[in-house]
Scaffold this motif. Sequence first.
Motif, mmCIF file in Angstrom:
data_model
loop_
_atom_site.group_PDB
_atom_site.id
_atom_site.type_symbol
_atom_site.label_atom_id
_atom_site.label_comp_id
_atom_site.label_asym_id
_atom_site.label_seq_id
_atom_site.Cartn_x
_atom_site.Cartn_y
_atom_site.Cartn_z
ATOM 1 N N ARG A 31 0.826 -1.201 0.000
ATOM 2 C CA ARG A 31 0.000 0.000 0.000
ATOM 3 C C ARG A 31 0.868 1.262 0.000
ATOM 4 N NH1 ARG A 31 -5.347 -0.697 2.040
ATOM 5 N NH2 ARG A 31 -5.848 -2.872 2.483
ATOM 6 N N HIS A 32 2.088 1.139 0.438
ATOM 7 C CA HIS A 32 2.993 2.291 0.504
ATOM 8 C C HIS A 32 3.821 2.430 -0.774
ATOM 9 C CE1 HIS A 32 1.991 2.554 4.744
ATOM 10 N NE2 HIS A 32 2.270 1.276 4.872
ATOM 11 N N GLY A 33 3.521 1.647 -1.792
ATOM 12 C CA GLY A 33 4.312 1.650 -3.011
ATOM 13 C C GLY A 33 5.171 0.404 -3.064
ATOM 14 N N ARG A 34 5.416 -0.094 -4.251
ATOM 15 C CA ARG A 34 6.107 -1.378 -4.404
ATOM 16 C C ARG A 34 7.515 -1.353 -3.809
ATOM 17 N NH1 ARG A 34 5.176 -5.514 -8.464
ATOM 18 N NH2 ARG A 34 6.957 -6.919 -8.656
ATOM 19 N N ILE A 35 8.352 -0.415 -4.237
ATOM 20 C CA ILE A 35 9.737 -0.401 -3.771
ATOM 21 C C ILE A 35 9.799 -0.057 -2.296
ATOM 22 C CG2 ILE A 35 12.003 0.649 -4.084
ATOM 23 C CD1 ILE A 35 11.064 -1.184 -6.359
ATOM 24 N N ARG A 36 9.031 0.938 -1.874
ATOM 25 C CA ARG A 36 9.036 1.302 -0.461
ATOM 26 C C ARG A 36 8.552 0.133 0.397
ATOM 27 N NH1 ARG A 36 5.772 6.592 0.938
ATOM 28 N NH2 ARG A 36 7.158 7.294 -0.739
ATOM 29 N N GLY A 37 7.514 -0.555 -0.072
ATOM 30 C CA GLY A 37 7.005 -1.700 0.676
ATOM 31 C C GLY A 37 8.035 -2.812 0.798
ATOM 32 N N LEU A 38 8.777 -3.069 -0.294
ATOM 33 C CA LEU A 38 9.812 -4.106 -0.256
ATOM 34 C C LEU A 38 10.914 -3.744 0.739
ATOM 35 C CD1 LEU A 38 10.226 -4.932 -4.064
ATOM 36 C CD2 LEU A 38 8.935 -6.197 -2.359
ATOM 37 N N LEU A 39 11.342 -2.482 0.727
ATOM 38 C CA LEU A 39 12.401 -2.053 1.639
ATOM 39 C C LEU A 39 11.937 -2.092 3.095
ATOM 40 C CD1 LEU A 39 13.833 0.950 -0.406
ATOM 41 C CD2 LEU A 39 14.976 -1.235 0.016
ATOM 42 N N ILE A 40 10.714 -1.656 3.340
ATOM 43 C CA ILE A 40 10.186 -1.701 4.709
ATOM 44 C C ILE A 40 10.116 -3.143 5.197
ATOM 45 C CG2 ILE A 40 8.144 -1.283 6.137
ATOM 46 C CD1 ILE A 40 7.560 1.159 4.411
ATOM 47 N N GLY A 41 9.647 -4.028 4.320
ATOM 48 C CA GLY A 41 9.566 -5.439 4.699
ATOM 49 C C GLY A 41 10.926 -6.019 5.037
ATOM 50 N N GLY A 42 11.957 -5.664 4.259
ATOM 51 C CA GLY A 42 13.300 -6.149 4.559
ATOM 52 C C GLY A 42 13.808 -5.626 5.884
ATOM 53 N N ALA A 43 13.530 -4.350 6.184
ATOM 54 C CA ALA A 43 13.964 -3.774 7.457
ATOM 55 C C ALA A 43 13.244 -4.429 8.631
ATOM 56 C CB ALA A 43 13.711 -2.266 7.457
ATOM 57 N N VAL A 44 11.949 -4.679 8.466
ATOM 58 C CA VAL A 44 11.189 -5.367 9.516
ATOM 59 C C VAL A 44 11.782 -6.741 9.783
ATOM 60 C CG1 VAL A 44 8.960 -6.457 10.031
ATOM 61 C CG2 VAL A 44 9.032 -4.118 9.139
ATOM 62 N N TRP A 45 12.136 -7.435 8.711
ATOM 63 C CA TRP A 45 12.743 -8.769 8.835
ATOM 64 C C TRP A 45 14.050 -8.692 9.625
ATOM 65 C CZ3 TRP A 45 16.156 -11.605 4.902
ATOM 66 C CH2 TRP A 45 16.217 -12.962 5.197
ATOM 67 N N GLY A 46 14.860 -7.665 9.365
ATOM 68 C CA GLY A 46 16.119 -7.523 10.083
ATOM 69 C C GLY A 46 15.923 -7.217 11.550
ATOM 70 N N VAL A 47 15.005 -6.311 11.874
ATOM 71 C CA VAL A 47 14.754 -5.968 13.275
ATOM 72 C C VAL A 47 14.157 -7.155 14.013
ATOM 73 C CG1 VAL A 47 13.460 -4.423 14.813
ATOM 74 C CG2 VAL A 47 14.487 -3.522 12.717
ATOM 75 N N TRP A 48 13.342 -7.945 13.328
ATOM 76 C CA TRP A 48 12.739 -9.129 13.954
ATOM 77 C C TRP A 48 13.803 -10.110 14.437
ATOM 78 C CZ3 TRP A 48 12.616 -14.331 12.268
ATOM 79 C CH2 TRP A 48 11.689 -15.157 12.921
ATOM 80 N N HIS A 49 14.975 -10.128 13.776
ATOM 81 C CA HIS A 49 16.055 -11.043 14.149
ATOM 82 C C HIS A 49 16.879 -10.563 15.348
ATOM 83 C CE1 HIS A 49 15.430 -12.891 10.144
ATOM 84 N NE2 HIS A 49 16.021 -13.949 10.665
ATOM 85 N N VAL A 50 16.585 -9.382 15.880
ATOM 86 C CA VAL A 50 17.409 -8.818 16.952
ATOM 87 C C VAL A 50 17.580 -9.758 18.146
ATOM 88 C CG1 VAL A 50 17.435 -7.020 18.747
ATOM 89 C CG2 VAL A 50 17.155 -6.393 16.349
ATOM 90 N N PRO A 51 16.530 -10.465 18.615
ATOM 91 C CA PRO A 51 16.733 -11.359 19.765
ATOM 92 C C PRO A 51 17.830 -12.395 19.550
ATOM 93 C CG PRO A 51 14.403 -11.106 19.298
ATOM 94 C CD PRO A 51 15.127 -10.456 18.165
ATOM 95 N N MET A 52 18.026 -12.819 18.302
ATOM 96 C CA MET A 52 19.070 -13.780 17.980
ATOM 97 C C MET A 52 20.385 -13.075 17.657
ATOM 98 S SD MET A 52 19.005 -16.787 15.094
ATOM 99 C CE MET A 52 18.791 -15.610 13.750
ATOM 100 N N THR A 53 20.297 -11.964 16.932
ATOM 101 C CA THR A 53 21.508 -11.222 16.552
ATOM 102 C C THR A 53 22.250 -10.717 17.780
ATOM 103 O OG1 THR A 53 20.414 -10.515 14.509
ATOM 104 C CG2 THR A 53 22.397 -9.329 15.166
ATOM 105 N N ALA A 54 21.512 -10.272 18.795
ATOM 106 C CA ALA A 54 22.134 -9.733 20.007
ATOM 107 C C ALA A 54 22.891 -10.794 20.795
ATOM 108 C CB ALA A 54 21.067 -9.099 20.895
#
Length: 318
Positions: free
Chosen positions: A163-186
């Motif tokens: 809904r936020h635009g194709r490229i923006r949506g893809l980038l946001i999704g990738g960032a969300v995926w990275g932040v979601w991994h924080v419990p393991m990354t830390a």
Amino acid sequence: MNPTNPAGRSGPGLVPFLVISFVGAWVAMLPLWLEGLRRTSAGQGTPRLAALCMILMMLVPALTAFGLTARSRGPREAVRVLGLTRATPWRHEARSVAVALTIPPALTACGLALATPVGWYTPAHLPGPATIAPLVLSALVSVPLYFGEELGWQGYLLPRLLRHGRIRGLLIGGAVWGVWHVPMTALGGSYPGHPVLLGIPVAVVTATLLGTVIAAVRLSTGSVWAAVAAHLSLNEFALPLTGDVSARLVDPLLAGPLGVSTWPAGVLAVLVVWLGHRRRGAATGPSAPVAPPPSEVPASATERDRRPPGRASTRPLP
């Protein structure tokens, strides 16, 4: 597609999905935090407790997506709209999966080509059958885990972010995926031996690039299974092969699919995705608004989808 939609209009179901997925990830990794386990070296093995916690964490997005969709549409409809059933002919699915499997190793190879001259990587030999066979077996066994993640990210989250635009949506999704991994990354999961304040930002940037490519694979092929294949190839082939064909222990922060040396290839891949989108947009004219996610389409709209060709219909994905 309407890139000007405000963030608050991402549609019902987005906030509950993110909250449950993130809280669930921390709960799944909580035993490791309580035990004080931490990965301090790339050569360190994975304890059974850590493996179990990671398995549970990977299943959280799929269980969340299925639960929220089944609540509004029913279990049988949730199976369809989230991509648990094949949506394209099997030949197309097979080609999409085959192409997706090659993408992470190709990006990794480009990164290693940059890391070798600067001394971050020392190749030793090409992998042989004895090296490949165990990886293939592990990948086959692990398919449900990667489907557990991508069913949530690509089947549920991605349509809402578009809904936020194709490229923006893809980038946001990738960032969300990275932040979601924080419990393991830390805990040193991705970058053992490095400070948390360095590992987490590097992990988020890496996930933004790789996640964008995986989501683009899902959109360009129309197949959730292709996204599963790309994610599986990243973890089950690109990561272990980087170490298997090296003459010395590899620092994953510097070399490999998660290393900074692979960032240029990732940026180039994202640029290709953006240029491809611009070219399609120029050829077809202004993009139409993104349809609502499947779980938000009322039953009456679903019935309209079944009208003969020529009548208006609502599609979950472009």
